[in-house]
Design a protein around this motif. Structure first.
Motif, mmCIF file in Angstrom:
data_model
loop_
_atom_site.group_PDB
_atom_site.id
_atom_site.type_symbol
_atom_site.label_atom_id
_atom_site.label_comp_id
_atom_site.label_asym_id
_atom_site.label_seq_id
_atom_site.Cartn_x
_atom_site.Cartn_y
_atom_site.Cartn_z
ATOM 1 N N GLU A 1 3.446 45.838 -7.411
ATOM 2 C CA GLU A 1 3.370 47.127 -6.764
ATOM 3 C C GLU A 1 3.859 48.467 -7.561
ATOM 4 O OE1 GLU A 1 5.735 46.991 -2.965
ATOM 5 O OE2 GLU A 1 5.832 49.235 -2.860
ATOM 6 N N LEU A 2 4.669 47.873 -8.603
ATOM 7 C CA LEU A 2 5.028 49.046 -9.678
ATOM 8 C C LEU A 2 4.039 49.382 -10.547
ATOM 9 C CD1 LEU A 2 8.817 48.060 -9.594
ATOM 10 C CD2 LEU A 2 7.781 50.262 -8.731
ATOM 11 N N GLY A 3 3.123 48.129 -10.707
ATOM 12 C CA GLY A 3 2.155 48.265 -11.990
ATOM 13 C C GLY A 3 2.738 48.018 -13.282
ATOM 14 N N VAL A 4 3.750 47.147 -13.284
ATOM 15 C CA VAL A 4 4.564 46.944 -14.641
ATOM 16 C C VAL A 4 4.387 45.553 -15.282
ATOM 17 C CG1 VAL A 4 5.932 49.122 -14.133
ATOM 18 C CG2 VAL A 4 6.474 46.566 -13.269
ATOM 19 N N ARG A 5 3.486 44.903 -14.747
ATOM 20 C CA ARG A 5 3.381 43.510 -15.242
ATOM 21 C C ARG A 5 3.570 43.401 -16.962
ATOM 22 N NH1 ARG A 5 2.113 38.352 -12.630
ATOM 23 N NH2 ARG A 5 1.726 38.942 -10.513
ATOM 24 N N ASP A 6 2.768 44.139 -17.374
ATOM 25 C CA ASP A 6 2.763 44.078 -18.825
ATOM 26 C C ASP A 6 4.054 44.633 -19.620
ATOM 27 O OD1 ASP A 6 0.238 43.393 -18.454
ATOM 28 O OD2 ASP A 6 -0.753 45.268 -18.922
ATOM 29 N N GLU A 7 4.796 44.943 -18.977
ATOM 30 C CA GLU A 7 6.288 45.575 -19.375
ATOM 31 C C GLU A 7 7.194 44.354 -19.546
ATOM 32 O OE1 GLU A 7 7.622 49.481 -18.085
ATOM 33 O OE2 GLU A 7 5.537 49.760 -17.397
ATOM 34 N N VAL A 8 6.893 43.275 -18.794
ATOM 35 C CA VAL A 8 7.926 42.184 -18.498
ATOM 36 C C VAL A 8 7.704 41.235 -19.176
ATOM 37 C CG1 VAL A 8 8.934 41.049 -16.556
ATOM 38 C CG2 VAL A 8 8.769 43.389 -16.349
ATOM 39 N N PHE A 9 8.533 40.380 -19.648
ATOM 40 C CA PHE A 9 8.811 39.081 -20.268
ATOM 41 C C PHE A 9 9.131 38.302 -19.269
ATOM 42 C CE2 PHE A 9 10.067 35.406 -22.884
ATOM 43 C CZ PHE A 9 8.947 35.218 -23.338
ATOM 44 N N GLU B 1 -2.337 33.216 -15.985
ATOM 45 C CA GLU B 1 -3.051 32.183 -16.736
ATOM 46 C C GLU B 1 -2.135 31.270 -17.423
ATOM 47 O OE1 GLU B 1 -6.711 33.514 -18.577
ATOM 48 O OE2 GLU B 1 -7.380 34.383 -16.562
ATOM 49 N N GLN B 2 -1.246 31.897 -17.920
ATOM 50 C CA GLN B 2 -0.189 31.164 -18.864
ATOM 51 C C GLN B 2 1.191 31.640 -18.512
ATOM 52 O OE1 GLN B 2 -0.233 31.704 -23.205
ATOM 53 N NE2 GLN B 2 -0.301 29.505 -23.409
ATOM 54 N N ILE B 3 2.216 30.815 -18.311
ATOM 55 C CA ILE B 3 3.590 31.196 -18.125
ATOM 56 C C ILE B 3 4.135 31.635 -19.672
ATOM 57 C CG2 ILE B 3 5.812 30.648 -17.354
ATOM 58 C CD1 ILE B 3 4.061 28.517 -15.164
ATOM 59 N N ALA B 4 4.779 32.833 -19.437
ATOM 60 C CA ALA B 4 5.240 33.252 -20.702
ATOM 61 C C ALA B 4 6.317 32.380 -21.392
ATOM 62 C CB ALA B 4 5.779 34.437 -20.523
ATOM 63 N N LEU B 5 7.364 31.934 -20.361
ATOM 64 C CA LEU B 5 8.361 31.103 -20.789
ATOM 65 C C LEU B 5 8.790 30.249 -19.616
ATOM 66 C CD1 LEU B 5 10.914 29.950 -22.468
ATOM 67 C CD2 LEU B 5 12.119 31.937 -21.898
ATOM 68 N N TRP B 6 8.474 28.803 -19.829
ATOM 69 C CA TRP B 6 8.695 27.869 -18.783
ATOM 70 C C TRP B 6 9.887 27.207 -18.985
ATOM 71 C CZ3 TRP B 6 8.847 22.623 -17.770
ATOM 72 C CH2 TRP B 6 8.958 22.262 -16.466
ATOM 73 N N GLN B 7 11.224 27.105 -18.162
ATOM 74 C CA GLN B 7 12.452 26.427 -18.577
ATOM 75 C C GLN B 7 12.471 25.177 -17.472
ATOM 76 O OE1 GLN B 7 15.230 30.043 -19.141
ATOM 77 N NE2 GLN B 7 13.682 30.451 -17.677
#
Ligand SMILES: NC(=O)c1ccc[n+]([C@@H]2O[C@H](COP(=O)([O-])OP(=O)(O)OC[C@H]3O[C@@H](n4cnc5c(N)ncnc54)[C@H](OP(=O)(O)O)[C@@H]3O)[C@@H](O)[C@H]2O)c1
Length: 294
Positions: free
Chosen positions: A82-90, A128-134
């Motif tokens: 909604e905020l269009g900020v996907r690329d800003e977040v890890f 398509e790929q999870i950045a960090l999966w714990q």
């Protein structure tokens, strides 16, 4: 905000704000206004917070029991879109825990469950790929070696970029590092003024170059009486500097090692805005010694 690093030459190094955002309590009750959560995400990003931490088991468990599984992941994905900020977040998530009736938690590290958990998180997060999966927490019903074999399989699948552990001891970290190599990048354990027994894990992470993410990093500070009686050094330094005890706690955690990246929870914008300032707060060696001693 000052940054810290997650990753290595093999999986890539990601610079994240030195303070992250824990999402566990986002809409845990199913009643928080969406507008408030959008403002909290905006406040976090505005302050330089880029590491966001969720889990497939986070959600309104008391209300929905097992049906809460995945709600927090779906919620944060929709807020970021909604905020269009996907690329800003890890965006880091976890798997290996499930919700039970009445809001309880259970562990499931069976191979079937962990492989399915990764697929479900991929789908809910819409990546398509999870950045960090714990891996959320060791399952007493499954040996650590079996769990590591499944984590190796997950790495080989290419569905996760980086792997993390949570609620583990030094021996488990070393065994995981020996098996997973550079795919392993982080450990998330409880660490706060109230809960300090994770210092050995911080040492191992520092030695191996793994990020250490203290969970519930503000433990012991929310109650004014507990703050005054059990953690007076945090209260005194906060008062002398004219800042919150929460900021002092986070700065003290950051001072433990350059690999530490606390993930304070916040449902309100002002909480994460205040916490974020800890990244740029330099405590004196005398202040750190006083907080260490307490
Ligand atoms: N791996 C695990 O097993 C595990 C277990 C527990 C938690 N976690 C992770 O750790 C994260 C944080 O844990 P947590 O939420 O339990 O505890 P926490 O971060 O220690 O405390 C969060 C509480 O502190 C308040 N707060 C935050 N910043 C503040 C500030 N600067 N000044 C005053 N109050 C402040 C929040 O208020 P508001 O919410 O009202 O803003 C909230 O009530 C979770 O979201 C999750 O990502 C992981």
């Amino acid at each position: 905000m000052r940054t810290r690093t997650i990753g290595n030459d093999t999986v890539g190094r990601v610079e994240v704000g030195a303070i992250g955002l824990g999402l566990m309590t986002f809409d845990q009750t199913g009643t928080q206004p969406r507008e408030q959560l959008l403002h909290t995400v905006k406040a976090a990003l505005g302050a330089g917070v880029t590491l966001f931490d969720t889990a497939d088991a986070y959600g309104p468990g008391e209300e929905k029991g097992p049906d809460a599984q995945g709600e927090n992941e779906r919620l944060i994905a929709s807020l970021l879109d909604e905020l269009g900020v996907r690329d800003e977040v890890f965006l880091a998530t976890k798997g290996g825990a499930v919700r039970t009736e009445g809001g309880g938690w259970a562990m499931d590290s069976s191979r079937e469950h962990l492989l399915e958990a990764v697929d479900n998180s991929l789908q809910r997060l819409g990546v398509e790929q999870i950045a960090l999966w714990q891996h959320h927490r060791p399952d007493p019903e499954v040996t650590w070696q079996e769990t590591l074999d499944t984590l190796s399989e997950i790495v080989a699948s290419g569905k996760v970029r980086m792997i993390g552990l949570s609620n583990v001891d030094p021996e488990q970290i070393r065994a995981a590092h020996a098996q997973l190599g550079d795919a392993l990048v982080s450990v998330q354990n409880q660490f706060s003024p109230k809960f300090r027994t994770s210092l050995p894990e911080i040492d191992v992470c520092t030695e191996l170059g793994l990020a250490f993410l203290p969970w519930s990093p503000l433990g012991g500070l929310s109650d004014a009486k507990e703050l005054a009686t059990k953690h007076p050094a945090f209260a005194e330094i906060a008062e002398a500097r004219g800042i919150s005890a929460q900021q002092v706690a986070l700065a003290w955690e950051l001072a433990q090692s350059p690999v530490v990246i606390p993930i304070p929870g916040a449902k309100r914008p002002q909480s994460i805005h205040d916490s974020a300032a800890a990244a740029d707060l330099d405590l004196t060696p005398e202040e750190i010694a006083a907080l260490d001693r307490e």
